[in-house]
Structures are given as structure tokens and as C-alpha cells.
Write a protein that holds these residues in place. Structure first.
Motif, short mmCIF file in Angstrom:
data_model
loop_
_atom_site.label_atom_id
_atom_site.label_comp_id
_atom_site.label_asym_id
_atom_site.label_seq_id
_atom_site.Cartn_x
_atom_site.Cartn_y
_atom_site.Cartn_z
N CYS A 1 -7.51 6.96 2.85
CA CYS A 1 -7.00 5.80 3.57
C CYS A 1 -5.47 5.79 3.54
O CYS A 1 -4.85 6.54 2.79
CB CYS A 1 -7.55 4.51 2.95
SG CYS A 1 -9.34 4.33 3.11
N VAL A 2 -4.88 4.91 4.33
CA VAL A 2 -3.43 4.81 4.38
C VAL A 2 -2.87 4.51 3.00
O VAL A 2 -1.85 5.09 2.58
CB VAL A 2 -3.00 3.71 5.38
CG1 VAL A 2 -1.51 3.43 5.27
CG2 VAL A 2 -3.36 4.11 6.80
N GLY A 3 -3.54 3.64 2.25
CA GLY A 3 -3.06 3.29 0.92
C GLY A 3 -3.01 4.48 -0.02
O GLY A 3 -2.12 4.58 -0.88
N ASP A 4 -3.96 5.42 0.11
CA ASP A 4 -3.97 6.62 -0.74
C ASP A 4 -2.72 7.46 -0.49
O ASP A 4 -2.07 7.92 -1.42
CB ASP A 4 -5.23 7.46 -0.45
CG ASP A 4 -6.52 6.71 -0.72
OD1 ASP A 4 -6.55 5.96 -1.71
OD2 ASP A 4 -7.48 6.90 0.04
N MET B 1 -0.04 6.44 14.45
CA MET B 1 0.42 5.31 15.26
C MET B 1 -0.71 4.60 15.98
O MET B 1 -0.57 3.44 16.39
CB MET B 1 1.48 5.78 16.26
CG MET B 1 2.79 6.22 15.63
SD MET B 1 3.99 6.84 16.84
CE MET B 1 4.30 5.36 17.83
N THR B 2 -1.86 5.28 16.16
CA THR B 2 -2.96 4.70 16.93
C THR B 2 -4.21 4.46 16.08
O THR B 2 -5.28 4.20 16.64
CB THR B 2 -3.32 5.61 18.12
OG1 THR B 2 -3.60 6.94 17.63
CG2 THR B 2 -2.17 5.67 19.12
N GLU C 1 6.39 2.54 9.82
CA GLU C 1 5.91 1.17 9.61
C GLU C 1 4.40 1.15 9.41
O GLU C 1 3.89 0.40 8.56
CB GLU C 1 6.29 0.28 10.80
CG GLU C 1 7.77 -0.02 10.90
CD GLU C 1 8.57 1.12 11.54
OE1 GLU C 1 7.94 2.14 11.93
OE2 GLU C 1 9.79 1.01 11.63
N LYS C 2 3.67 1.95 10.18
CA LYS C 2 2.21 2.00 10.05
C LYS C 2 1.78 2.41 8.65
O LYS C 2 0.85 1.86 8.07
CB LYS C 2 1.64 2.98 11.08
CG LYS C 2 1.34 2.39 12.43
CD LYS C 2 0.05 1.57 12.41
CE LYS C 2 -0.35 1.14 13.81
NZ LYS C 2 -1.61 0.37 13.79
N LEU C 3 2.48 3.40 8.11
CA LEU C 3 2.11 3.92 6.79
C LEU C 3 2.48 2.95 5.67
O LEU C 3 1.95 3.07 4.56
CB LEU C 3 2.80 5.26 6.55
CG LEU C 3 2.30 6.44 7.41
CD1 LEU C 3 3.20 7.64 7.24
CD2 LEU C 3 0.86 6.80 7.05
N HIS C 4 3.38 2.00 5.93
CA HIS C 4 3.86 1.12 4.88
C HIS C 4 3.46 -0.35 5.07
O HIS C 4 3.87 -1.20 4.29
CB HIS C 4 5.39 1.23 4.76
CG HIS C 4 5.85 2.55 4.23
ND1 HIS C 4 5.96 3.66 5.02
CD2 HIS C 4 6.18 2.94 2.97
CE1 HIS C 4 6.37 4.69 4.29
NE2 HIS C 4 6.52 4.28 3.04
N ASP C 5 2.64 -0.62 6.06
CA ASP C 5 2.14 -1.98 6.28
C ASP C 5 1.00 -2.24 5.30
O ASP C 5 -0.03 -1.57 5.35
CB ASP C 5 1.67 -2.12 7.72
CG ASP C 5 1.29 -3.56 8.05
OD1 ASP C 5 1.09 -4.37 7.12
OD2 ASP C 5 1.18 -3.86 9.26
N ASN D 1 -2.61 -2.26 6.36
CA ASN D 1 -3.26 -1.00 6.75
C ASN D 1 -3.76 -0.20 5.55
O ASN D 1 -4.28 0.90 5.72
CB ASN D 1 -2.29 -0.11 7.53
CG ASN D 1 -1.94 -0.68 8.89
OD1 ASN D 1 -2.72 -1.46 9.45
ND2 ASN D 1 -0.78 -0.33 9.41
N ALA D 2 -3.61 -0.73 4.36
CA ALA D 2 -3.92 0.04 3.15
C ALA D 2 -5.33 0.61 3.15
O ALA D 2 -5.57 1.72 2.67
CB ALA D 2 -3.70 -0.82 1.91
#
Length: 560
Positions: free
Chosen positions: A27-30, A186-187, A6-10, A13-14
């Protein structure tokens, strides 16, 4: 706490910083974009083995595989022979090169927006048992997330804002996966993605307050320049025992006492401790129940281990019912049979470590087809001086005498390897295959038996002695000959094997050494067993020289 997937796909959080690789911050979006491109190329029915040097590519691959519905296989190494041994466990193998190639092709397929439940994200790890064979251990992402949920409150108060997770251990194992990959995601903590198994590769990049993910092997071999790096907030160590000396030196050099995590691939984390003195106990992680079985081996129960069921370990423990802590006292499964007797490898190691000659030692059976006990030992300065003076063969005999104060003859090692450092893998563990490899290239320690004639209790053996036989070294310089004690040992060993008599010899009589035995010699060993009188006559002779040595071996009567 929000889950890993979920964290990676929210979408919110991008723009959250996630990992550093080289000089680039991702970043998460990358990473989400790469996950989306890789996922459609993977089959839902596949078992996908993933072995990456880059922790960034590793995260992309495991997440894409789980989104595709595949099972992720975590090989312990990328060595070809190892992979050949588990080839039936996976359908597709992805390393850094294969992942980059798939990402470069791109993919325009439409992805489902439904994310898999953590309980449906399946993983298989491999660990080595007492035989050294790869053993599959099944896990789910849900179990890993459950462990992180109970550990995070313990460590969060000690970690400053902006601290990064800096990993020296491999992410291919459960400890590295949890602490280097899933926990930071996750954190919302940044992790380092470049492989850095040695201090020299990352010590210049440690920031104040960073969290170091290490192993006992790292903390036992601190680089002197670490005294000048910024102080980390936490130093984790797992994968094997950390001795008090290493913990103390780490605390002095880095200003932070290491936090050890006790557990296994099967269980995940069980307990933690910081060694500030002798016999520091282990504190169970929150939610972990502990107990002992009848053999005093620790058993554990927790949501992230086996749910409501108890998991039985082979670790001998003592529980303090007042504090709820426990101490460990070796492994019950480190018992082998030598000459029909049960031998505790841990006991042999403890006796050796009591010697002023030894800093550390591991006992093992180097070869399943040759059940002689072996030892890999790190000598103390005094031990190294003695080795230089008397040689390996006599050094081994000296150490055997130390063990003989406590143990029967069957527990006295016959094969020795003296090293500067005990071999370990990227997790700080000491796999059996690495230890056995030290014996694979050793000089020959036995003659070649080229003929064997037998008539009941009378045996003739034709022996050929290799010129590079270990026992010729240093005995004597310029004129090597086979030591008499070796001739006696061979006679005892062959008699025990051929006649099934006790190896423990009570008396040797009429022992005579007539002519020396040189390298490359071909000779006969005659053995004549008199069972009624419990004795064996032996004689070494050759066509060229006649009799070389002879004697009578008398064995002790077995106690009733």
C-alpha cells in the motif's frame, strides 16, 4: 489531478493499494515508510544515479531523493563500462542492494513536512545519439505530470475499475517511468513491480482488463500461449516503430489493438495511433501543436515539451491539414558520409526491405575508424535458403545488386551481418552500441597490411592473409582460395584510399588470374597510378609463387 509526490504523502491514501511484488500487495503507507527512512541518508546537493530491478525500490529511491532535494540520474543500463562513461555525471550510485542496505539500518532523523514542488524535482535521462555516446537530457517531475494530465482523459474510459498496470519495459527510461510508475501513482492504479522483460515471466499473471506497457520488440515476438490469457484493456507500445504486421498479429492474439505512443526522451509523448491498416496517421496528443520546418521535419510545441517554444525534431513528416494528423517518413539525421558522398541510411534500408530476401534491415557505420557501410539484416525464408546455398559473401553481393538499382556505389554496403532477430534494448530501441557489437566478433574481412612503401604514385603493400579470413569460407570446400573478385575489390579499395581517386571504376582490362592465393599467404600488392590516363595497374605476387593476378583499373571522369 493530484501530483505524484502529494499522492504518496497524503495520509488518506495510506491504505490505498499501490504495487504488487512477488506475492505481496504493498500500500501507499508501506512505501511512504521506506521513503521516510531512506530520505535522511541522502544529500540535498547530490546527483544520485538510481538503477533498480524492482520498480518498488525504484519508486522509493527517486521519491526519497527528490524529497532530499537531490537530482535523480537515470542510467540507461547497469553495465560497468556504460557507468564508467557517465561516472562524472553522478555523486552516488544506488541499486537494489544499496537501497535495501540503507533501509535495513533505519533512521530516526526528523523529516521536514514541506514537500518539494514538482518543478524542483529534477531528473536527468541518458539517450544515445547518432554517435552512440550517452547524451544527458534534463527534465522535471512537473513536465512529466503535465503530460500525464493530458493523456489520462484519453485512456481512462477504456480502463475498467481494478485494472492493473503490467510493465514489460524498463522503468529506467522516460516511457517506462511515466507509464509504469508516475501514471499509476497519480491515478490510484496498482502496478507490477517485479522485472518481467519477457512474456514467459508474466503471461500467467495477466488479469482481465489489465493495461500492458510494452515495446515493439515484445509485440514482434509474441508467445503462442498469449492466445489463452485474459484480454487486456489497453496495450501501449513506444520506443520505436511498430510495423503493421506486428500490430495486426497482436490484435488477433490478444484481442486489443496496440496503442502506439510517438515521442522521445527530449519531448515526452507527442502523438498516438492504432494501426488498423496501411499508413495509419498519428494523432497529436491534446495540447500539442505541430508544424514543419523548411526541411519538412516535424516541430512540436506543448506545455510538457518546451512551454511556448517550438521543439524541432529530425523526423520527416507530412501533415494533413484537414484532419490535423500526420505521417512519418524517416529521419533526416540518418545521413552519413561515405567516400565523400551523403548517404541516407533510411533509403538503403527501404531498398533492402523491398527485396524478397529481406524481412528487416538496419544500415549503419559499424566502426568510426572504418567508414565502410554495414547492414544488419533479418532474412526471409527464401533469403535463408539462399544464404545456405551461396554463403555470406555472395549473399552480400546479391543484396548489393538490389540496392545498386537505386543508389550510387558509395551507398552499397560492404559489411553484412545476418541475424535471426535485430538486437534491441528493454525499450525496444536499437542502440548503436548493440548493432556495432555484432561486427566486433566477425571474421576478418581485410588482409593485414604489414609494410607500405611509396614513391609518389607507385605503392607497394605487403599483405598477410589470416587463415580465418571470411572470404575463404565455402570457396572452395576442402581447398580454400581467395576469390578473384575479392582481389579486385582490394585493389580498387586501396587505390581509392592511397591515390584519392574515384572508387567507381569504369573498366577493368588485361585482368589475369595466374595462381591461387591460399589462407595464410604473404604477398605483395603493387599499385601504379597513371593520373593522366585515369588508370591504375595492379599486381599481386609472392616470393614463393611469383605472379598471382594483375590487371588495369580505369576510373570514370567525374561529371562537370
Amino acid at each position: 489531478m493530484t501530483g505524484f509526490i502529494e499522492k504518496l504523502h497524503d495520509p488518506q491514501n495510506a491504505d490505498t493499494a499501490l504495487c504488487i511484488e512477488g506475492d505481496r500487495l504493498f500500500c501507499v503507507g508501506d512505501l511512504r515508510s521506506d521513503i521516510d527512512r531512506l530520505c535522511p541518508t541522502l544529500s540535498a546537493s547530490s546527483r544520485i544515479a538510481i538503477q533498480c530491478q524492482s520498480a518498488r525500490l525504484f519508486l522509493i529511491a527517486i521519491t526519497a531523493a527528490w524529497r532530499a532535494g537531490a537530482t535523480v540520474i537515470f542510467p540507461a543500463t547497469d553495465r560497468p563500462a556504460y557507468l564508467d562513461g557517465i561516472v562524472d555525471q553522478f555523486d552516488l550510485y544506488l541499486d537494489d542492494t544499496a537501497i535495501l542496505a540503507k533501509l535495513a539500518k533505519g533512521n530516526d532523523a526528523t523529516l521536514s513536512t514541506t514537500l518539494p514542488a514538482a518543478s524542483d524535482c529534477r531528473a536527468v535521462f541518458f539517450t544515445s545519439g547518432s554517435t552512440g555516446d550517452a547524451k544527458p537530457i534534463a527534465k522535471t517531475l512537473a513536465l512529466i505530470e503535465a503530460e500525464i494530465t493530458i493523456q489520462e482523459p484519453l485512456w481512462q474510459p477504456h480502463i475498467p475499475t481494478g485494472a492493473r498496470i503490467v510493465g514489460l519495459v524498463s522503468h529506467q527510461h522516460i516511457y517506462g517511468l511515466i507509464f509504469r510508475i508516475v501514471w499509476p501513482v497519480m491515478t490510484d492504479r496498482v502496478f507490477t513491480a517485479d522485472p518481467a522483460p519477457y512474456w514467459e515471466m508474466m503471461q500467467g499473471d495477466i488479469g482481465a482488463g489489465d493495461v500492458l506497457i510494452t515495446s515493439p520488440a515484445h509485440l514482434k515476438n509474441l508467445h503462442p500461449d498469449l492466445a489463452d490469457v485474459p484480454r487486456p484493456s489497453l496495450i501501449f507500445s513506444s520506443g520505436g516503430p511498430l510495423d503493421l504486421a506486428a500490430a495486426t498479429e497482436t490484435t488477433a492474439m490478444l484481442g486489443t489493438c496496440p496503442t502506439e505512443i510517438y515521442g522521445s526522451t527530449e519531448t515526452g509523448g507527442i502523438a498516438h495511433r492504432q494501426q488498423t491498416g496501411d499508413n495509419c496517421p498519428w494523432h497529436p496528443l491534446p495540447g500539442v501543436d505541430i508544424g514543419l520546418n523548411d526541411a519538412r521535419c516535424l516541430r512540436v510545441r506543448a506545455a510538457h515539451i518546451a512551454g511556448d517554444d517550438w521543439y524541432q525534431t529530425e523526423d520527416i513528416a507530412k501533415i494533413d491539414n484537414t484532419t490535423g494528423t500526420f505521417t512519418l517518413h524517416g529521419r533526416a539525421d540518418r545521413v552519413v558520409k561515405v567516400e565523400g558522398k551523403r548517404i541516407s541510411l533510411g533509403a538503403v534500408e527501404r531498398h533492402l526491405r523491398q527485396s524478397d530476401m529481406i524481412e528487416d534491415a538496419i544500415a549503419l557505420i559499424p566502426d568510426e575508424n572504418d567508414r565502410r557501410l554495414g547492414v544488419v539484416a533479418v532474412l526471409s525464408p527464401a533469403g535463408r535458403d539462399m544464404l545456405a546455398d551461396i554463403g555470406r559473401f555472395r549473399m552480400g553481393r546479391q543484396l548489393r545488386r538490389e540496392i545498386a538499382k537505386f543508389e550510387d556505389d558509395a551507398a552499397l554496403p560492404q559489411r553484412w551481418r545476418f541475424v535471426d532477430r535485430l538486437p534491441s534494448d528493454s525499450q525496444g530501441k536499437r542502440p548503436l552500441h548493440l548493432l556495432r557489437a555484432l561486427f566486433a566478433d566477425m571474421e576478418p574481412v581485410t588482409p593485414e597490411i604489414v609494410i607500405q612503401n611509396r614513391d609518389d604514385d607507385r605503392v607497394n603493400l605487403a599483405l598477410r592473409l589470416p587463415t580465418d579470413l571470411l572470404y575463404f569460407r565455402g570457396h572452395f570446400p576442402g581447398m580454400p582460395i581467395l576469390p578473384g573478385v575479392v582481389q579486385l575489390h582490394w585493389a580498387v579499395d586501396q587505390a581509392a584510399t592511397l591515390f584519392d581517386v574515384p572508387v567507381t571504376i569504369g573498366e577493368v582490362t588485361q585482368l589475369k588470374y595466374r595462381k591461387p592465393i591460399a589462407p595464410g599467404s604473404k604477398l605483395m600488392l603493387e599499385l601504379d597510378c597513371d593520373r593522366e590516363n585515369r588508370k591504375i595497374k595492379f599486381r599481386y605476387h609472392s616470393d614463393a609463387e611469383g605472379d598471382h593476378s594483375s590487371g588495369i583499373l580505369k576510373w570514370r571522369e567525374a561529371p562537370s
